[in-house]
Design a protein around this motif. Structure first.
Motif, PDB file in Angstrom:
ATOM      1  N   LEU A   1      -8.574  -2.287   0.438  1.00 46.36           N
ATOM      2  CA  LEU A   1      -7.237  -2.317  -0.147  1.00 46.36           C
ATOM      3  C   LEU A   1      -6.687  -3.566   0.047  1.00 46.36           C
ATOM      4  O   LEU A   1      -5.809  -3.865   0.801  1.00 46.36           O
TER       5      LEU A   1
ATOM      6  N   ARG B   1       0.704   3.939  -2.696  1.00 47.79           N
ATOM      7  CA  ARG B   1       0.507   5.515  -2.577  1.00 47.79           C
ATOM      8  C   ARG B   1       1.479   6.366  -2.849  1.00 47.79           C
ATOM      9  O   ARG B   1       1.423   7.427  -3.328  1.00 47.79           O
TER      10      ARG B   1
ATOM     11  N   LEU C   1      -6.579   6.084  -4.276  1.00 48.14           N
ATOM     12  CA  LEU C   1      -7.105   4.834  -3.776  1.00 48.14           C
ATOM     13  C   LEU C   1      -8.295   5.161  -2.840  1.00 48.14           C
ATOM     14  O   LEU C   1      -8.299   6.123  -2.361  1.00 48.14           O
TER      15      LEU C   1
ATOM     16  N   VAL D   1      -3.550  -2.652  -9.045  1.00 47.39           N
ATOM     17  CA  VAL D   1      -3.282  -1.178  -9.522  1.00 47.39           C
ATOM     18  C   VAL D   1      -1.979  -0.974  -9.613  1.00 47.39           C
ATOM     19  O   VAL D   1      -1.588   0.061 -10.602  1.00 47.39           O
TER      20      VAL D   1
ATOM     21  N   LEU E   1      -4.277  -4.265  -4.761  1.00 49.47           N
ATOM     22  CA  LEU E   1      -3.145  -3.374  -4.860  1.00 49.47           C
ATOM     23  C   LEU E   1      -2.347  -3.785  -5.989  1.00 49.47           C
ATOM     24  O   LEU E   1      -1.560  -2.883  -6.847  1.00 49.47           O
TER      25      LEU E   1
ATOM     26  N   ARG F   1       0.829  -1.200   0.107  1.00 49.44           N
ATOM     27  CA  ARG F   1      -0.134  -0.031  -0.009  1.00 49.44           C
ATOM     28  C   ARG F   1       0.884   1.149  -0.158  1.00 49.44           C
ATOM     29  O   ARG F   1       0.679   2.255  -0.839  1.00 49.44           O
TER      30      ARG F   1
END
Ligand SMILES: Nc1ncnc2c1ncn2[C@@H]1O[C@H](COP(=O)(O)OP(=O)(O)OP(=O)(O)O)[C@@H](O)[C@H]1O
Ligand SMILES: [Mg+2]
Length: 268
Positions: free
Chosen positions: A107, A93, A100, A115, A112, A89
């Motif tokens: 999450l 980020r 997000l 993503v 993740l 994460r």
């Protein structure tokens, strides 16, 4: 405090990772060249180790100044005391490319990874390279977090890695990586930073003084020898001793930092 007395424009020995003060010792130069090599030639992973206070974090800052922000998207994780999902994460980020969901529960690791895959594809489409730097990586405890780092390096095209991963940390990190053979095999370069020798300690002190505006020799040769001895050649310790010596020299209105002052300050 003592700046005016020693003809300095600013404090020369602050323990902050300010790249302006970087002294490029042969070792620091080599570490930098190797990090740039992995990044520019998309070699996958790089590992930089060194004892505490030897300049790893400063080098990372200098590296960031050196690589063009137009071309590289970088994520820096400074305190990876995180478990598996949290680390992922933090990386996503830090790459900041995609909004997000706020809720942690949304999450999941699967989400993740998806993503992250998108971010990498988008960066590639935009002609940008992705670089992930984990500083203090030696504090990672979670075995799965190392697995995760390995999986990051699985994002590959036929002929190249889709991201560069730089792991930076204290000497025990090397063993931790070696214990994970599959991760280790994906690490293209390794470099270990040692303490500075006497000659480099001298140049280091002169360099930092010069950046702060003082180009004269205000430490005697003998003083520098003692500083090398007491600091073990570790920049953070050298800074600490030099700072105390400048303060001590100022209090006693000395014109040169000599062995006597170094001895006194180290005893204190
Ligand atoms: N080559 C160098 N030139 C100038 N200053 C340096 C150099 N190496 C280290 N320093 C200084 O020494 C101090 C400690 O450096 P840094 O924080 O980069 O060490 P580190 O290796 O990251 O330590 P740690 O393992 O504790 O995180 C900083 O103030 C930094 O500016
Ligand atoms: Mg550091």
């Amino acid at each position: 405090m003592y700046e005016a007395y020693w003809n300095l424009k600013e404090m020369p020995f602050e323990n902050t990772p300010d790249p302006r003060f970087l002294y490029r010792s042969p070792q620091h130069e080599e570490a930098m060249a190797r990090m740039l090599y992995v990044i520019q030639y998309r070699k996958g992973g790089g590992l930089i180790t060194g004892v505490f206070g030897c300049g790893k974090t400063l080098l990372v800052q200098a590296l960031l100044d050196q690589i063009s922000q137009d071309r590289y998207k970088t994520a820096i994780i400074n305190n990876p005391q995180l478990e598996y999902v949290e680390l992922l994460r933090a990386i996503v980020r830090s790459l900041k490319a995609i909004e997000l969901p706020q809720k942690k529960t949304e999450l999941s690791a699967d989400y993740l990874w998806e993503v992250l895959g998108q971010i990498l594809q988008n960066n590639m489409r935009d002609g940008k390279e992705t670089v992930i730097i984990i500083d203090e990586a030696h504090i990672i405890q979670d075995e799965r977090a190392f697995e995760e780092l390995r999986m990051l390096l699985n994002f590959q095209l036929r002929d190249r890695f889709l991201l560069t991963l730089l792991l930076v940390g204290q000497p025990e990190l090397k063993q931790k990586i070696e214990d994970n053979k599959q991760l280790e095999q994906r690490i293209a370069i390794k470099y270990h930073l040692d303490a500075l020798n006497l000659e480099d300690t001298k140049r280091y002190i002169q360099h930092r003084l010069a950046v702060a505006g003082q180009t004269k020799q205000i430490f005697s040769e003998g003083a520098i020898g003692l500083i090398r001895e007491h600091s073990g050649g570790i920049p953070r310790r050298i800074n600490h001793i030099c700072d105390l010596c400048l303060l001590g020299g100022f209090s006693r209105k000395a014109s040169l930092i000599d062995e006597e002052i170094v001895r006194h300050e180290c005893k204190e």
